[in-house]
Design a protein around this motif. Structure first.
Motif, PDB file in Angstrom:
ATOM      1  N   ILE A 182     -20.217  28.106   6.356  1.00  0.00           N
ATOM      2  CA  ILE A 182     -18.923  28.746   6.608  1.00  0.00           C
ATOM      3  C   ILE A 182     -17.763  27.832   6.216  1.00  0.00           C
ATOM      4  O   ILE A 182     -16.709  28.312   5.799  1.00  0.00           O
ATOM      5  N   LEU A 183     -17.958  26.524   6.310  1.00  0.00           N
ATOM      6  CA  LEU A 183     -16.943  25.599   5.805  1.00  0.00           C
ATOM      7  C   LEU A 183     -16.797  25.731   4.293  1.00  0.00           C
ATOM      8  O   LEU A 183     -15.679  25.732   3.757  1.00  0.00           O
ATOM      9  N   ILE A 184     -17.914  25.866   3.608  1.00  0.00           N
ATOM     10  CA  ILE A 184     -17.883  26.030   2.160  1.00  0.00           C
ATOM     11  C   ILE A 184     -17.160  27.315   1.782  1.00  0.00           C
ATOM     12  O   ILE A 184     -16.424  27.360   0.795  1.00  0.00           O
ATOM     13  N   CYS A 185     -17.353  28.360   2.559  1.00  0.00           N
ATOM     14  CA  CYS A 185     -16.623  29.611   2.332  1.00  0.00           C
ATOM     15  C   CYS A 185     -15.117  29.354   2.366  1.00  0.00           C
ATOM     16  O   CYS A 185     -14.372  29.822   1.499  1.00  0.00           O
ATOM     17  N   LYS A 186     -14.676  28.604   3.355  1.00  0.00           N
ATOM     18  CA  LYS A 186     -13.248  28.272   3.467  1.00  0.00           C
ATOM     19  C   LYS A 186     -12.789  27.428   2.279  1.00  0.00           C
ATOM     20  O   LYS A 186     -11.711  27.668   1.705  1.00  0.00           O
ATOM     21  N   TRP A 187     -13.585  26.446   1.889  1.00  0.00           N
ATOM     22  CA  TRP A 187     -13.209  25.585   0.758  1.00  0.00           C
ATOM     23  C   TRP A 187     -13.147  26.377  -0.543  1.00  0.00           C
ATOM     24  O   TRP A 187     -12.264  26.157  -1.369  1.00  0.00           O
ATOM     25  N   LEU A 188     -14.099  27.296  -0.741  1.00  0.00           N
ATOM     26  CA  LEU A 188     -14.096  28.106  -1.956  1.00  0.00           C
ATOM     27  C   LEU A 188     -12.864  28.999  -2.028  1.00  0.00           C
ATOM     28  O   LEU A 188     -12.323  29.233  -3.109  1.00  0.00           O
ATOM     29  N   ASN A 189     -12.424  29.495  -0.886  1.00  0.00           N
ATOM     30  CA  ASN A 189     -11.201  30.292  -0.859  1.00  0.00           C
ATOM     31  C   ASN A 189      -9.991  29.431  -1.215  1.00  0.00           C
ATOM     32  O   ASN A 189      -9.063  29.899  -1.883  1.00  0.00           O
TER      33      ASN A 189
ATOM     34  N   TYR B 139     -12.208  32.823  11.402  1.00  0.00           N
ATOM     35  CA  TYR B 139     -11.117  32.062  10.788  1.00  0.00           C
ATOM     36  C   TYR B 139     -11.572  31.393   9.490  1.00  0.00           C
ATOM     37  O   TYR B 139     -10.843  31.351   8.496  1.00  0.00           O
ATOM     38  N   PHE B 140     -12.801  30.857   9.479  1.00  0.00           N
ATOM     39  CA  PHE B 140     -13.311  30.182   8.291  1.00  0.00           C
ATOM     40  C   PHE B 140     -13.664  31.157   7.170  1.00  0.00           C
ATOM     41  O   PHE B 140     -13.692  30.775   6.004  1.00  0.00           O
ATOM     42  N   THR B 141     -13.971  32.420   7.500  1.00  0.00           N
ATOM     43  CA  THR B 141     -14.582  33.324   6.518  1.00  0.00           C
ATOM     44  C   THR B 141     -13.807  34.608   6.244  1.00  0.00           C
ATOM     45  O   THR B 141     -14.220  35.376   5.368  1.00  0.00           O
ATOM     46  N   TYR B 142     -12.700  34.860   6.938  1.00  0.00           N
ATOM     47  CA  TYR B 142     -12.068  36.181   6.833  1.00  0.00           C
ATOM     48  C   TYR B 142     -11.546  36.498   5.434  1.00  0.00           C
ATOM     49  O   TYR B 142     -11.428  37.672   5.053  1.00  0.00           O
ATOM     50  N   LYS B 143     -11.257  35.489   4.629  1.00  0.00           N
ATOM     51  CA  LYS B 143     -10.782  35.740   3.269  1.00  0.00           C
ATOM     52  C   LYS B 143     -11.916  36.140   2.325  1.00  0.00           C
ATOM     53  O   LYS B 143     -11.665  36.557   1.200  1.00  0.00           O
TER      54      LYS B 143
END
Length: 395
Positions: A376-383, A345-349
């Motif tokens: 992985i939180l940072i991945c979500k924030w970057l998206n 969920y955090f990284t699929y984008k």
């Protein structure tokens, strides 16, 4: 840009927590009496910001309640709760940060920038360390870490540790910086190679930084690093071909998922790993065999709820290197499914970053560490930044 003091202090404490926790070598020298209070303090701060929010109460609190029930089950079955307390605290921390970080102005940007520079500086140091050791440019000293049963490494100040390994008749030093093993550094740099384009907007800078991170990952000479790059680049190439052929995005993702799943199940991974040179695959296979025996002999409740985090280390004095199998044995099927859903969920984008992480979870135990969780939180924030919900911090 002005930063409020709360954001600065929080970002600093999170950075310190990352450095004094596994997989950093520093965690071996820092007392639990320092690490645990800091972890609890940071968790409590973020929790107080979300404890009354409807999304937390109605959506996330049931998950936390289930994990609490798991902890009671592990206690009733006589298992240790040391690892369970870490597991539960990390679950609460990541959910609390996810829901409350936007309420602390600039904190998200500070953490994102911290990770960018950590990735870049670590890559540069690994490249220099790899060249310096293998070309005899600097006087590395032998310095084992973790006692007699620990790691037999060479060390140079600032550049960190080198693992010297035999490849046929040649000894090659593998850079691991200040992480436990080259495989951990291989995961960190390889996975984040596929995230660099999210940190930067300037295409020239993206290529330059990606090249540095790629060379840093190669400096670890990790077997899994080679395999992950090969698989992800292969899938990415197929993706571009299918897009060029005019196929719809959803259909492409479905085809790639089937190919990825079948390939992971059917490809002779042992032969591929052996072809890449000496590795710890034999030892890993032995540990997996023990874990499968435990799964096969488990009661229905043990299968569903697990035997408690840290069970394998305490029972057999040897942990499991496959994070997913370790989750199944120690946390049970339900928790394993929930945790993997959260990671996806955090990284699929950022699909290549997601695939790299899922592949590495088969060889390194990094899931319940601050370094992985905030990554992985940072991945979500970057998206979110890419979608225009926040200001971009780096040009």
């Amino acid at each position: 840009m002005k930063f409020n003091y709360t954001a600065l202090v929080l970002a600093f404490l999170i950075g310190v927590l990352i450095f004094i926790s596994p997989p950093f070598v520093m965690s071996l020298d820092i007392s639990a009496f320092i690490r645990i209070p800091m972890l609890c303090m940071i968790t409590l701060f973020f929790l107080l910001h979300v404890v009354k929010k409807k999304k937390f109460v109605y959506f996330y609190l049931p998950f936390i309640s289930f994990f609490v029930i798991e902890v009671f089950y592990w206690k009733m079955t006589g298992n240790s709760l040391e690892g369970a307390s870490y597991f539960l605290t990390y679950v609460i921390l990541i959910i609390s940060v996810l829901l409350s970080i936007h309420r602390i102005k600039n904190c998200k940007i500070l953490i994102v920038n911290f990770y960018f520079w950590l990735i870049l500086i670590t890559s540069v140091l690994c490249i220099i360390s790899f060249l310096a050791f293998n070309l005899n440019l600097l006087p590395y000293s032998y310095r084992p870490i973790g006692g007699d049963e620990g790691y037999k490494y060479f060390y140079f100040p600032i550049l960190g540790y080198i693992n010297a390994k035999n490849f046929d008749s040649t000894v090659i030093g593998r850079a691991c910086g200040y992480l436990f093993e080259p495989s951990y550094m291989g995961w960190f740099l390889t996975a984040n190679f596929f995230l660099i384009s999210k940190f930067l907007k300037n295409k020239k800078k993206i290529f330059f930084v990606q090249l540095i991170v790629f060379m840093g990952a190669l400096s670890t000479m990790s077997t899994m690093m080679w395999l992950v790059f090969f698989i992800v680049f292969g899938i990415a190439t197929l993706y571009l071909i299918l897009r060029w052929a005019g196929m719809q995005e959803k259909m492409i993702c479905m085809i790639l998922f089937v190919i990825f799943f079948l390939g992971f199940m059917l490809i002779p991974k042992d032969k591929i790993i052996e072809s890449l040179g000496p590795s710890s695959s034999d030892d890993r296979e032995e540990r997996v065999g023990v874990s499968f025996l435990l799964i096969a002999s488990a009661s229905p409740l043990d299968l569903l709820l697990g035997r408690s985090p840290g069970y394998l280390e305490k029972k057999f004095d040897k942990g499991e290197s496959n994070q997913i199998i370790k989750l199944l044995v120690e946390n049970g099927i339900i928790s394993t499914v929930l945790v993997l859903i959260f990671v996806i969920y955090f990284t699929y984008k950022s699909k290549w970053f997601m695939i790299a992480n899922l592949l590495f979870l088969n060889s390194v135990v990094i899931l319940f560490t601050p370094l992985f969780m905030f990554n992985i939180l940072i991945c979500k924030w970057l998206n979110e930044i890419e979608e225009g919900s926040n200001e971009v911090s780096m040009k």
